[in-house]
Structures are given as structure tokens and as C-alpha cells.
Design an enzyme around this catalytic site. Structure first.
Site, PDB file in Angstrom:
ATOM      1  N   GLY A 154      79.259 -14.632 -37.020  1.00  0.00           N
ATOM      2  CA  GLY A 154      79.200 -15.683 -38.029  1.00  0.00           C
ATOM      3  C   GLY A 154      80.380 -16.632 -37.992  1.00  0.00           C
ATOM      4  O   GLY A 154      80.206 -17.851 -38.082  1.00  0.00           O
TER       5      GLY A 154
ATOM      6  N   ASP B 160      83.066 -10.137 -27.176  1.00  0.00           N
ATOM      7  CA  ASP B 160      82.132  -9.500 -28.129  1.00  0.00           C
ATOM      8  C   ASP B 160      81.261  -8.535 -27.320  1.00  0.00           C
ATOM      9  O   ASP B 160      80.798  -8.884 -26.237  1.00  0.00           O
ATOM     10  CB  ASP B 160      81.256 -10.559 -28.815  1.00  0.00           C
ATOM     11  CG  ASP B 160      80.608 -10.041 -30.092  1.00  0.00           C
ATOM     12  OD1 ASP B 160      80.780 -10.663 -31.146  1.00  0.00           O
ATOM     13  OD2 ASP B 160      79.904  -8.989 -30.014  1.00  0.00           O
TER      14      ASP B 160
ATOM     15  N   THR C 226      90.422  -3.562 -35.837  1.00  0.00           N
ATOM     16  CA  THR C 226      90.517  -4.594 -34.801  1.00  0.00           C
ATOM     17  C   THR C 226      91.454  -5.710 -35.246  1.00  0.00           C
ATOM     18  O   THR C 226      92.241  -6.228 -34.441  1.00  0.00           O
ATOM     19  CB  THR C 226      89.118  -5.161 -34.486  1.00  0.00           C
ATOM     20  OG1 THR C 226      88.231  -4.079 -34.224  1.00  0.00           O
ATOM     21  CG2 THR C 226      89.159  -6.083 -33.276  1.00  0.00           C
TER      22      THR C 226
ATOM     23  N   CYS D 239      79.797  -7.328 -42.652  1.00  0.00           N
ATOM     24  CA  CYS D 239      78.550  -8.084 -42.762  1.00  0.00           C
ATOM     25  C   CYS D 239      77.366  -7.285 -42.239  1.00  0.00           C
ATOM     26  O   CYS D 239      76.227  -7.544 -42.604  1.00  0.00           O
ATOM     27  CB  CYS D 239      78.616  -9.359 -41.943  1.00  0.00           C
ATOM     28  SG  CYS D 239      79.820 -10.509 -42.524  1.00  0.00           S
TER      29      CYS D 239
END
Ligand SMILES: [Zn+2]
Length: 249
Positions: free
Chosen positions: A38, A59, A131, A186
Site C-alpha cells: 500500500g 518484497d 523489520t 494490514c
């Protein structure tokens, strides 16, 4: 810059604050974007459109249908593809001149240190404290500015941690690593779609300012957004002398 670049970036070059020199700085910059979700979506889109020369995206996730409500760098046709591959396609469609490196991995401490050391600016677009702290430690160790964003439900926050000056707070000064926070991600909670756009776009703006050498950064301030009332709160932050990451000890 060639004629094409002078045209593509003309609206930056026309700005007194950026001009040719600032745009050359952007073209020479390397942004490390950790997280292609996002926050990473608007971050990567704006960094690419604005002409950051090299963007490394990290990612390990694949595009899922539940992502598309807010992760605007991805498309329905790319559900199931690695997020870094999907994002790279979108960035190169906007600006084929940018060098985009997609790393499909979850970077550990050693890997983060290696990646951060070659970056001009780092953007934390992740959604977990472990992280975030690892990225912060790597940025403090390497002396690379960090633009941090977070968004959950209807609440967002954004900050710049710039350890180059030796005077500004780092992420761990504000959020001590040994303190227990409720981990809300999320992936399990709701998040208002444009909230990640607002916060991510502020992150992109701060990263571009840092890379171009423009204006005054958000360092030493934490911006909080309550999207229910669309109220922004700016909190002054201070370096913690006893911080386990940037403190004297
Ligand atoms: Zn600190």
C-alpha cells in the site's frame, strides 16, 4: 540531460527549488524501497515518474486480490505474480529510463546492511516492527536517511530519520525496540484505501527532497494523520541519548 529528459522533467526544472541541478541529483540517486504494498505503491510510482535514477524494490509477496483495493501499482491481471515484478512493469510503463531492480525476498539484517549502504535514501514501506527496527539499524549504521511511513485503519504516520547530522532522532529513539507494541498489520486489519496513498505520497515527497537537496526535511518531527477528521498532528521528536541504536553506548 538530453532533449527528451529536459521535456519529461520540465515541470521540475521550472521549479526554483529543483531546477537542472536538483533534477540531475534525482537522476543520480538510488532509492531503496522496502515493501511493494500500500505505501510502496505510491512511493515507487512517484519516485519513478519524478526521475529517481535507480529504484530497488524489496518484497517477497505475490499480488493478491485483497491487495488491489489500495495497492495501486498492481493490476487485476497480475494477481498471483510477484509484487516486485508487477510493480516493475508499472514503473517502466511510466518511465522506461529508470533502472528498476526487483528483489523478491525478505531481507534479513545482513542483507539490509548491504542494500542500504549503496542507497541515497531508504523508504520503509513495511508493516511490522521487527523489520522496521532492522531497517533503522542498517540506516543508522550506514548514515543513510530513512523515510518511514505507517498506515492502519484510518490512522497514518510519517517521519524522516536522518542520522547524517548526528542530532536527529532515529526510529528506535521514538519506539524503543524492547517495548511491546500491539502488532497490527494490514494483512489482518482494515485500512482505508486512500490513507496509504496520502502517507506514501508524503514519503515520496520527503525522499525526493532529500535526494534533490531541497527544502527542510521532516527530521525531528512525527506527522500523525487521523483520516476520520482529516486532522494532521505534528509532534516534535528528540534524539534519545540512551537509544540502543544511535545513543552513545
Ligand atoms: Zn536512536
Amino acid at each position: 540531460m538530453n532533449d527528451q529528459q529536459l521535456q519529461r522533467y520540465s515541470r521540475h526544472i521550472l521549479l526554483d527549488e529543483i531546477g537542472i541541478d536538483g533534477q540531475e541529483n534525482l537522476l543520480a540517486a538510488h532509492a531503496l524501497v522496502i515493501g511493494a504494498g500500500g505505501l510502496g505503491s505510491p512511493v515507487a510510482l512517484y519516485l519513478a515518474s519524478a526521475g529517481i535514477g535507480k529504484i530497488t524494490l524489496v518484497d517477497d509477496d505475490d499480488v493478491d486480490l485483497t491487495n488491489l483495493q489500495r495497492q495501486i501499482v498492481h493490476t487485476t491481471a497480475r494477481v498471483g505474480q510477484p509484487k516486485v515484478d508487477s510493480a516493475k512493469q508499472s514503473l517502466l510503463q511510466i518511465n522506461p529510463e529508470v533502472s528498476v531492480i526487483g528483489l523478491r525476498e525478505r531481507a534479513d539484517e545482513d542483507r539490509l546492511r548491504a542494500l542500504v549502504s549503496s542507497a541515497t535514501v531508504v523508504l520503509d514501506c513495511t508493516d511490522n516492527f521487527a523489520t522496521r527496527h532492522a531497517i533503522n539499524r542498517a540506516c543508522v549504521a550506514a548514515g543513510v536517511p530513512l523515510v518511514s511511513g505507517a498506515a492502519i485503519r484510518m490512522d497514518g504516520q510519517v517521519a524522516v530519520f536522518d542520522s547524517r547530522s548526528g542530532e536527529t532522532a532515529c526510529y528506535a529513539c521514538l519506539f524503543p525496540p524492547d517495548q511491546q507494541f500491539d502488532e497490527v498489520a494490514c494483512s489482518t486489519m482494515g485500512v482505508f484505501a486512500p490513507l496509504v496513498g496520502i502517507i506514501g505520497t508524503v514519503q515520496a515527497a520527503e525522499a525526493l527532497k532529500l535526494a534533490a537537496g531541497v527544502g527542510e526535511s521532516l527530521a525531528n518531527r512525527l506527522l500523525l494523520l487521523d483520516a476520520r477528521s482529516m486532522e494532521w498532528t505534528s509532534i516534535r521528536t528528540k534524539r534519545n541519548a540512551d537509544c540502543p541504536v544511535c545513543g552513545k553506548a
